[in-house]
Design an enzyme around this catalytic site. Structure first.
Site, PDB file in Angstrom:
ATOM      1  N   CYS A   1     -45.254 -61.966 -18.766  1.00  0.00           N
ATOM      2  CA  CYS A   1     -43.876 -62.416 -18.974  1.00  0.00           C
ATOM      3  C   CYS A   1     -43.286 -61.790 -20.239  1.00  0.00           C
ATOM      4  O   CYS A   1     -42.821 -62.489 -21.152  1.00  0.00           O
ATOM      5  CB  CYS A   1     -43.832 -63.937 -19.065  1.00  0.00           C
ATOM      6  SG  CYS A   1     -44.408 -64.768 -17.572  1.00  0.00           S
TER       7      CYS A   1
ATOM      8  N   SER B   1     -48.888 -64.962 -15.203  1.00  0.00           N
ATOM      9  CA  SER B   1     -49.174 -65.156 -16.623  1.00  0.00           C
ATOM     10  C   SER B   1     -50.449 -65.969 -16.739  1.00  0.00           C
ATOM     11  O   SER B   1     -50.774 -66.776 -15.850  1.00  0.00           O
ATOM     12  CB  SER B   1     -48.015 -65.883 -17.305  1.00  0.00           C
ATOM     13  OG  SER B   1     -48.350 -66.218 -18.640  1.00  0.00           O
TER      14      SER B   1
ATOM     15  N   LYS C   1     -45.498 -47.986 -21.671  1.00  0.00           N
ATOM     16  CA  LYS C   1     -46.251 -47.177 -22.636  1.00  0.00           C
ATOM     17  C   LYS C   1     -46.865 -48.116 -23.679  1.00  0.00           C
ATOM     18  O   LYS C   1     -46.351 -49.222 -23.899  1.00  0.00           O
ATOM     19  CB  LYS C   1     -45.336 -46.128 -23.285  1.00  0.00           C
ATOM     20  CG  LYS C   1     -44.038 -46.670 -23.910  1.00  0.00           C
ATOM     21  CD  LYS C   1     -44.268 -47.382 -25.212  1.00  0.00           C
ATOM     22  CE  LYS C   1     -43.179 -48.361 -25.483  1.00  0.00           C
ATOM     23  NZ  LYS C   1     -43.573 -49.384 -26.453  1.00  0.00           N
TER      24      LYS C   1
END
Length: 320
Positions: free
Chosen positions: A10, A35, A94
């Site tokens: 989340c 989650s 990334k």
């Protein structure tokens, strides 16, 4: 035909940008968000009308076509690998992983199973960046002589921020510096390597806080100077100096849909300012769909994954 997609974690970027754009897309069906804190997954699920999962593996076991992973860097390898081994295509924020060996392994799994493994640098898909690439290709400022890329910001208010946590793959290089390395490769090509680098630490943190370096393109001997940090005055810019002019771009890495990003072009004959407003999150999602259906090249993404990871490894080794 819509592709099914789930989200592991989340994260703020998922909440603010990825989920709204997936929900409005005619190419994807968002089937759930996972989650380790079920209450957080439920909160997101209720707000966006999607199914909450209290476990990452449970969402993977539901077998969506794709998974979006905005987890802390140190968790990427485990969950990207599990998704790929379950025959699921992956978008991962990334940096793709925290070591070159891990990226190589993930890339090999993706290639072997003909799956998409896409490391997300959303600035690639903004009209601002398209204009910059076209300007270079059209020799608007002549031959490129040097590049400077900077991305950094003041310290985070919360000292417990995950970017300060070594065990979670934190540090300024993997978070901010990665952008400057990525744009250097996209503009100069793959014949590029790290010629020098510095990574700075402080007594208050166990991860690198700021740094700089030089990347050399070997064919034309052009250098990209990069700088980044978590303890800096805010910078988010690109300067390309050419034989006939200079191009300067602001908000190069994070020009969200509400931002008017500018590119200033100066030559001996004219000074022009161009403004671009674009939803690069929507563009990125459409590009990812193209990778899935074969209108975009998976092999190009494999190459980019390996080159980015190689340069990060070189940067760290050089700094030591």
């Amino acid at each position: 035909m819509k592709k099914t997609i789930g989200i592991l974690g989340c994260a703020s970027i998922a909440e603010k940008f990825i989920i709204p754009n997936l929900l409005s897309s005619d190419k994807f069906k968002l089937i759930g968000i996972a989650s380790r804190d079920m209450s957080k997954a439920t909160e997101f699920g209720d707000r966006f009308g999607i199914k909450p999962f209290g476990d990452y593996q449970e969402l993977i076991d539901s077998k969506p076509d794709c998974i979006y992973i905005p987890l802390p860097n140190a968790l990427h390898f485990e969950w990207v690998r599990k998704a790929l081994l379950s025959d699921i295509n992956v978008i991962v924020e990334k940096s793709l992983a925290t070591s070159n060996n891990d990226v190589n392994e993930l890339n090999n799994i993706a290639k072997k199973n003909d799956l998409v493994l896409f490391e997300n640098f959303q600035f690639r898909f903004h009209k601002q960046f398209d204009f910059i690439k076209q300007s270079i290709n059209n020799k608007l400022i002549g031959e490129v002589r040097s590049i400077r890329a900077s991305f950094g910001f003041p310290p985070f208010i919360d000292n417990n921020n995950i970017r300060y946590k070594k065990e979670l793959g934190g540090g300024a290089l993997l978070d901010a510096g990665a952008y400057t390395i990525k744009i250097s490769t996209l503009l100069l090509g793959n014949t590029i390597s790290v010629s020098s680098s510095v990574m700075n630490y402080t007594k208050n943190h166990e991860v690198d806080i700021f740094g700089s370096g030089m990347l050399l393109e070997h064919t034309n001997k052009v250098v990209s100077q990069v700088a980044y940090g978590f303890d800096n005055h805010y910078q988010n810019c690109l300067e390309i100096w050419g034989s006939d002019g200079v191009l300067v771009a602001d908000r190069i890495f994070t020009a969200g849909p509400s931002i008017k990003a500018k590119v200033l072009v100066k030559t001996s004959e004219f000074v022009n300012e161009h403004t671009f407003q674009d939803n690069h999150f929507e563009n990125m999602i459409n590009y990812f769909y193209g990778l899935l259906v074969g209108t975009e090249s998976k092999s190009e993404e494999y190459k980019q994954n390996l080159k980015q990871s190689q340069l990060l490894a070189e940067f760290i080794k050089n700094a030591k």
